[in-house]
Design an enzyme around this catalytic site. Structure first.
Site, PDB file in Angstrom:
ATOM      1  N   ASN A 110      11.657  26.252  31.651  1.00 17.45           N
ATOM      2  CA  ASN A 110      12.012  26.363  30.137  1.00 17.45           C
ATOM      3  C   ASN A 110      11.215  27.393  29.743  1.00 17.45           C
ATOM      4  O   ASN A 110      11.709  28.316  28.881  1.00 17.45           O
ATOM      5  CB  ASN A 110      11.631  25.152  29.484  1.00 17.45           C
ATOM      6  CG  ASN A 110      12.413  23.824  29.789  1.00 17.45           C
ATOM      7  OD1 ASN A 110      13.795  24.055  29.847  1.00 17.45           O
ATOM      8  ND2 ASN A 110      11.898  22.730  30.440  1.00 17.45           N
ATOM      9  N   ASP A 115      -0.901  30.080  28.296  1.00 21.16           N
ATOM     10  CA  ASP A 115      -0.987  28.592  28.271  1.00 21.16           C
ATOM     11  C   ASP A 115      -0.943  28.439  26.908  1.00 21.16           C
ATOM     12  O   ASP A 115      -1.260  29.097  25.783  1.00 21.16           O
ATOM     13  CB  ASP A 115      -2.701  28.418  28.755  1.00 21.16           C
ATOM     14  CG  ASP A 115      -2.822  26.892  29.102  1.00 21.16           C
ATOM     15  OD1 ASP A 115      -2.113  26.138  29.652  1.00 21.16           O
ATOM     16  OD2 ASP A 115      -3.952  26.415  28.636  1.00 21.16           O
TER      17      ASP A 115
END
Length: 192
Positions: free
Chosen positions: A11, A68
């Site tokens: 994704n 992240d």
């Protein structure tokens, strides 16, 4: 230019690919034969992004970038933060994570939150970082079928729909990852 995006999350890969200009060839971890979990053992979002980029550069030798992301909820003192992907346990289940977060917010009057993404770029022996933040709020219940992670319960400021109810293009314009990757692309476009 060829860069590895250090993620196994398809994704994320799809979201980022839509932002990268055509003159940059984006390789996935699968493309370079990396099938192991890249370590994420740092105590900050920035630390994890840097750790992942350095791991790929050192172990595989490619110029690369890693990201992240964390969801930081004010009423929960910034939780889940760096533990967003495994908030409800090591199984890293989006539904479990959202259910736990909604449960933990049940009696909290404030639902303000922000998504934070840090992208770490390892290019020609130098490290650069780019940060994107999207402020918003946690909804009372899940809404929408698109997106991933906490998208069904996060509504960005100025929006009446969750990230799971809008297109990738809309999300990239206002979202945390889109903002960080746009900074990365601007840097790469001006890189000599």
């Amino acid at each position: 230019m060829q860069l590895v995006f250090a993620t196994n999350n398809l994704n994320k890969l799809k979201e980022v690919q839509s932002l990268i200009p055509e003159h940059i060839t984006l390789l996935s971890l699968k493309d370079i034969g990396c099938f192991e979990d890249v370590p994420e053992t740092q105590k900050t979002i920035e630390g994890n992004a840097i750790q992942k980029a350095e791991y790929i550069k050192e172990k595989y030798g490619y110029d690369c970038f890693a990201d992240d992301t964390g969801l930081e909820v004010a009423a929960l003192q910034g939780e889940p933060g760096v533990y967003s992907a495994r908030y409800a346990g090591e199984q890293r289940n989006d539904q479990d994570n959202m259910n736990l977060l909604l449960s933990n917010l049940k009696d909290k009057p404030s639902r303000s939150a922000q998504f934070k993404t840090v992208v770490a770029l390892h290019l020609n022996g130098k490290l650069e970082t780019f940060t994107g933040i999207c402020k918003g709020e946690i909804t009372l219940e899940k809404q929408g079928e698109k997106g991933f992670g906490y998208d069904p319960i996060f509504k960005a400021e100025g929006f009446d729909k969750t990230f799971a109810q809008i297109s990738i293009a809309e999300k990239n314009k206002v979202g945390h990852r889109g903002k960080a990757v746009t900074q990365l692309v601007d840097f790469l476009n001006n890189y000599n």
